[in-house]
Structure formats: structure tokens, C-alpha cells
Design a protein around this motif. Structure first.
Motif, PDB file in Angstrom:
ATOM      1  N   UNK A   1      12.061  -2.197  -7.564  1.00 43.51           N
ATOM      2  CA  UNK A   1      11.619  -1.181  -6.582  1.00 43.51           C
ATOM      3  C   UNK A   1      10.351  -1.528  -5.853  1.00 43.51           C
ATOM      4  N   UNK A   2      10.232  -0.698  -4.652  1.00 50.64           N
ATOM      5  CA  UNK A   2       9.507  -0.923  -3.400  1.00 50.64           C
ATOM      6  C   UNK A   2       7.923  -1.094  -4.393  1.00 50.64           C
ATOM      7  N   UNK A   3       7.809  -0.021  -5.263  1.00 47.03           N
ATOM      8  CA  UNK A   3       6.514  -0.081  -5.981  1.00 47.03           C
ATOM      9  C   UNK A   3       6.129  -1.120  -6.760  1.00 47.03           C
ATOM     10  N   UNK A   4       7.189  -2.037  -7.505  1.00 44.78           N
ATOM     11  CA  UNK A   4       7.005  -3.223  -8.061  1.00 44.78           C
ATOM     12  C   UNK A   4       6.444  -4.253  -6.826  1.00 44.78           C
ATOM     13  N   UNK A   5       7.197  -4.384  -5.726  1.00 43.13           N
ATOM     14  CA  UNK A   5       6.889  -5.314  -4.755  1.00 43.13           C
ATOM     15  C   UNK A   5       5.520  -5.177  -4.413  1.00 43.13           C
ATOM     16  N   UNK A   6       5.259  -3.866  -4.226  1.00 38.41           N
ATOM     17  CA  UNK A   6       3.701  -3.629  -3.682  1.00 38.41           C
ATOM     18  C   UNK A   6       2.900  -3.911  -4.433  1.00 38.41           C
ATOM     19  N   UNK A   7       3.037  -3.831  -5.883  1.00 33.04           N
ATOM     20  CA  UNK A   7       1.974  -4.337  -6.803  1.00 33.04           C
ATOM     21  C   UNK A   7       1.878  -5.892  -6.545  1.00 33.04           C
ATOM     22  N   UNK A   8       2.756  -6.641  -6.441  1.00 33.07           N
ATOM     23  CA  UNK A   8       3.035  -7.909  -6.613  1.00 33.07           C
ATOM     24  C   UNK A   8       2.041  -8.569  -5.378  1.00 33.07           C
TER      25      UNK A   8
ATOM     26  N   UNK B   1       9.891  -3.579   5.691  1.00 34.34           N
ATOM     27  CA  UNK B   1      11.173  -3.895   5.315  1.00 34.34           C
ATOM     28  C   UNK B   1      12.127  -3.269   6.680  1.00 34.34           C
ATOM     29  N   UNK B   2      11.185  -2.446   7.177  1.00 32.63           N
ATOM     30  CA  UNK B   2      12.015  -1.772   8.475  1.00 32.63           C
ATOM     31  C   UNK B   2      11.709  -2.534   9.741  1.00 32.63           C
ATOM     32  N   UNK B   3      10.856  -3.539   9.461  1.00 31.30           N
ATOM     33  CA  UNK B   3      10.183  -4.347  10.554  1.00 31.30           C
ATOM     34  C   UNK B   3       9.726  -3.234  11.579  1.00 31.30           C
ATOM     35  N   UNK B   4       8.652  -2.382  11.023  1.00 27.15           N
ATOM     36  CA  UNK B   4       8.003  -1.523  11.964  1.00 27.15           C
ATOM     37  C   UNK B   4       6.990  -2.320  12.397  1.00 27.15           C
ATOM     38  N   UNK B   5       6.581  -1.983  13.880  1.00 26.72           N
ATOM     39  CA  UNK B   5       5.597  -2.699  14.530  1.00 26.72           C
ATOM     40  C   UNK B   5       3.907  -2.414  14.136  1.00 26.72           C
ATOM     41  N   UNK B   6       3.796  -1.502  13.045  1.00 27.28           N
ATOM     42  CA  UNK B   6       2.385  -1.015  12.662  1.00 27.28           C
ATOM     43  C   UNK B   6       2.057  -2.267  11.620  1.00 27.28           C
TER      44      UNK B   6
ATOM     45  N   UNK C   1       4.192   2.028   0.889  1.00 26.76           N
ATOM     46  CA  UNK C   1       4.519   2.540   2.369  1.00 26.76           C
ATOM     47  C   UNK C   1       4.396   1.398   3.254  1.00 26.76           C
ATOM     48  N   UNK C   2       3.469   0.545   2.848  1.00 24.30           N
ATOM     49  CA  UNK C   2       3.590  -0.914   3.583  1.00 24.30           C
ATOM     50  C   UNK C   2       4.839  -1.559   3.527  1.00 24.30           C
ATOM     51  N   UNK C   3       5.147  -1.743   2.180  1.00 25.11           N
ATOM     52  CA  UNK C   3       6.519  -2.479   1.798  1.00 25.11           C
ATOM     53  C   UNK C   3       7.534  -1.912   2.827  1.00 25.11           C
ATOM     54  N   UNK C   4       7.719  -0.526   2.793  1.00 28.95           N
ATOM     55  CA  UNK C   4       8.763   0.255   3.314  1.00 28.95           C
ATOM     56  C   UNK C   4       8.670   0.045   4.664  1.00 28.95           C
ATOM     57  N   UNK C   5       7.626   0.140   5.182  1.00 33.27           N
ATOM     58  CA  UNK C   5       7.477  -0.209   6.901  1.00 33.27           C
ATOM     59  C   UNK C   5       7.994  -1.534   7.277  1.00 33.27           C
TER      60      UNK C   5
ATOM     61  N   UNK D   1       2.913 -11.516  10.124  1.00 27.97           N
ATOM     62  CA  UNK D   1       2.898 -12.358   8.857  1.00 27.97           C
ATOM     63  C   UNK D   1       3.120 -11.734   7.814  1.00 27.97           C
ATOM     64  N   UNK D   2       2.664 -10.465   7.715  1.00 26.79           N
ATOM     65  CA  UNK D   2       3.035  -9.465   6.448  1.00 26.79           C
ATOM     66  C   UNK D   2       4.377  -9.271   6.459  1.00 26.79           C
ATOM     67  N   UNK D   3       4.944  -8.881   7.312  1.00 19.53           N
ATOM     68  CA  UNK D   3       6.448  -8.440   7.451  1.00 19.53           C
ATOM     69  C   UNK D   3       7.242  -9.601   6.820  1.00 19.53           C
ATOM     70  N   UNK D   4       6.833 -10.761   7.487  1.00 19.73           N
ATOM     71  CA  UNK D   4       7.566 -11.938   6.835  1.00 19.73           C
ATOM     72  C   UNK D   4       7.454 -12.225   5.257  1.00 19.73           C
ATOM     73  N   UNK D   5       6.248 -12.078   4.914  1.00 24.35           N
ATOM     74  CA  UNK D   5       5.889 -12.159   3.528  1.00 24.35           C
ATOM     75  C   UNK D   5       6.579 -11.210   2.705  1.00 24.35           C
ATOM     76  N   UNK D   6       6.934 -10.145   2.999  1.00 25.75           N
ATOM     77  CA  UNK D   6       7.580  -8.889   2.210  1.00 25.75           C
ATOM     78  C   UNK D   6       9.077  -9.431   2.428  1.00 25.75           C
ATOM     79  N   UNK D   7       9.559  -9.714   3.414  1.00 24.38           N
ATOM     80  CA  UNK D   7      11.093 -10.247   3.354  1.00 24.38           C
ATOM     81  C   UNK D   7      11.084 -11.263   2.475  1.00 24.38           C
ATOM     82  N   UNK D   8      10.192 -12.221   2.574  1.00 25.07           N
ATOM     83  CA  UNK D   8      10.584 -13.459   1.442  1.00 25.07           C
ATOM     84  C   UNK D   8      10.547 -12.857   0.236  1.00 25.07           C
TER      85      UNK D   8
END
Length: 344
Positions: free
Chosen positions: A7-14, A26-31, A20-24, A35-42
Motif C-alpha cells: 500500500x501507499x501507507x506502507x511505502x510512506x512509512x518506509x 507516483x503521479x510525477x507531480x511538480x510539487x 500524500x507525498x507518495x501519491x503525488x 530526487x524524492x520522485x525518483x526515490x519513490x518510483x525506485x
């Protein structure tokens, strides 16, 4: 054992961030920074995370599903139309679910019920041969589900339609036979419960009337579904009844190809003795010998047009737009089954 979904929640905890940061990310949101976006996708790739698109679509009151109801998937016209529908739908981000009525009214009703319960965003339908009541399809309009008919359409429901001019195409085919010298032209007719086949019969009759040629019921053979066997039976009927025909206009290519083969087996020549014209321009019209003159009804383009009409309704929510009927062009493709007489 099947792995449980991450789940997104588990990824957020890790990663020590908010869901919400994980969700955004994953959608490549400009906010969210690169670096964080790449980390989440990885991390998502490592854990095998895939977004729940169904839940996401339902939150937006969308399923991104388009339902298609057709009579027979094994007919070239229908499969070509489906290919056109899928090409347009895929580019627009929609998935296509195909239901086959097998020309059964009861099965078509069940197809419609399944599509309504699956919450399809819109429906494209070509009517079954048995259908003469349209309540099961009117339900889509009653529930604000966009509906488009193609080829075999329903005039009782106010909605978009995509057709060809079957009457005009039949006149064109019959007049071609007249232009090459045919005087007694027979017609292998489709099931007269279906409007397109009634129109093809009317077009044939109008061409004969226009050119003051004899019209006779002896020169019309009515079929149930224009099958290969019915094409054989039609030619046998014409020859046994001593109709003295010199041309045949067939309501589809299947019966036309069968007619050519049966004429040849009977010791006659196509087109020297009897010229033949079909309808649909299927691939087999090129393989048969002699190659078949036929009407190209542009089934692929018909499917494309139907999909565009439907998606426009879905995306723009055009409840107030009047229904539109698009007429796809048709062309006469002249081949060897009518060429010999032309050269005399």
C-alpha cells in the motif's frame, strides 16, 4: 502463495514521508522534487507496487471501460469495426470490453445487463438480427450512459449513429452490372428483419426500375444470414428455375464467393455467363477466382467514427447535444468477376 499488495501507507512509512507525498510522487507531480520522485518510483518497483486504477477511476466516477455489443465476432465487417474502435479508444485511455450477441435478442439483453452492472462509461452497439424491441438498450440512456449505434442501428432511441448508405451502395452495385450489359440481374438478399438488408434490396430494385429492367420475385432469393450454404442454394434455385440470369448482386461477400464457386461447378463461367458483385470487400474477395467485384463499406473507419462519437460524449458530458448520424463513404471495387463483359 500470492503476495499481499503493497500500500501507499506502507511505502510512506518506509521512506518516512506522508502517504500524500507518495501519491503525488507516483503521479510525477511538480510539487515533489525530482530526487524524492525518483526515490519513490525506485521503491515502488522494488516492492512490486501498482496503483489501483479501478479504485482511482471509481473515485472520479469513471471506469475507463467502453462496452461493445456486436452480432458475430467472426465476421470480417465486425472484427474490422472492433479494430477501429480499439485504436481510437486505446489512444484516448479507454479499455474495450466486447460482447457477442450471436444475433440473439435474449443474449443481447444479457450483454446489455452485464455492461450496465459493470458501470461501463459508454456503449457501442450493432443490433442482433432478432432484435425488434429496444427497451434493454434504452436503459443506457435512462441511466445517462452514452450510447452509439453503428451499422445495424435503432431509430427508436435518440442517440448517435454511424452508418453507410446501404440503399445507395446497392444501387451503385446493381447499376455497375447494368453498365457492363447485364439485363436479368438476380439478388441474394439478407434477412429482411434487418434494415440494412431491406435497404440493399430496395437499392437493387430502384436500379432496375430506373433502367427499366424487369423485376421479378424469381430473381430474388431471401436468406437468414447470408451464409456460404445459402449462397449455393440461391444459385441452384436460380439455375433450376430457368431464370436466365446474367448478373447477381449479393448482400455480402460470403454469399457472393459461394455463388461464384457454385456457378463454376455448374459448368458456367464468371463473368462471361453470369457476373457477380458482393458487399463488404473482405480479404477473401481477392482470393476467390475470379476476384470479386464488391462494395467497400470501410468497416474500420466506421468503428473509428463510433468510438470518437462515444468518447466525445463521455469526456464532454454532452447531454444537451442533439443526436448525430455520420454516414461513412462506400466505394465500388471493380475486379475480375465483372470485368470480362466490360471489355466486349
Amino acid at each position: 502463495m500470492r503476495k499481499s499488495k503493497v500500500s501507499i501507507k506502507e511505502m510512506a512509512e518506509r521512506l518516512g514521508v506522508s502517504p500524500s507525498t507518495i501519491s503525488r510522487a507516483l503521479q510525477n507531480h511538480p510539487s515533489i522534487g525530482k530526487k524524492r520522485t525518483a526515490e519513490v518510483h525506485k521503491l515502488a518497483k522494488k516492492l512490486g507496487y501498482y496503483p489501483n486504477s479501478v479504485a482511482s477511476n471509481l473515485r472520479r466516477n469513471r471506469t475507463n471501460l467502453i462496452g461493445v455489443i456486436i452480432p458475430r465476432i467472426d465476421r470480417y465487417f465486425q472484427s474490422s469495426a472492433i479494430a477501429g474502435i480499439e485504436e481510437v479508444a486505446s489512444k484516448a485511455g479507454y479499455y474495450v470490453i466486447i460482447f457477442q450477441s450471436n444475433n440473439s435478442y435474449e443474449r443481447e439483453k444479457e450483454n446489455a445487463r452485464m455492461l450496465l452492472s459493470s458501470q461501463a462509461d459508454g456503449v457501442i452497439a450493432c443490433l442482433a438480427m432478432e432484435t425488434d424491441n429496444y427497451d434493454h438498450l434504452a436503459v443506457f440512456k435512462d441511466n445517462n450512459v452514452p450510447l452509439v449505434f453503428f451499422d445495424r442501428v435503432c431509430d427508436e432511441i435518440e442517440t448517435h449513429k454511424v452508418i453507410i448508405d446501404d440503399f445507395g451502395a446497392a444501387m451503385k452495385a446493381t447499376e455497375h452490372l447494368i453498365s457492363i450489359g447485364c439485363k436479368r440481374i438476380a439478388h441474394i438478399a439478407g434477412n429482411q428483419k434487418v434494415a440494412i438488408f431491406r435497404d440493399r434490396l430496395r437499392g437493387y430494385q430502384e436500379a432496375l426500375r430506373k433502367h427499366q429492367l424487369e423485376q421479378s420475385e424469381k430473381l430474388i432469393y431471401y436468406t437468414e444470414d447470408l451464409s456460404r450454404m445459402e449462397g449455393e442454394q440461391a444459385v441452384a434455385h436460380f439455375l433450376e428455375s430457368d431464370a436466365a440470369l446474367d448478373g447477381i448482386f449479393c448482400s455480402n461477400d460470403t454469399s457472393a464467393i459461394s455463388a461464384i464457386q457454385t456457378i463454376t461447378k455448374q459448368g458456367k463461367k464468371v463473368p462471361e455467363d453470369i457476373a457477380v458483385v458482393g458487399f463488404s470487400n473482405t480479404p477473401t474477395s481477392l482470393i476467390v477466382s475470379p476476384a470479386l467485384t464488391t462494395i467497400d463499406d470501410h468497416a474500420f473507419e466506421m468503428g473509428q467514427a463510433a468510438a470518437r462519437l462515444l468518447i466525445r460524449q463521455i469526456d464532454e458530458k454532452q447531454e444537451t447535444v442533439a443526436s448525430e448520424t455520420i454516414t461513412i463513404r462506400n466505394d465500388l471495387v471493380v475486379r475480375e468477376s465483372t470485368m470480362k463483359i466490360q471489355s466486349n
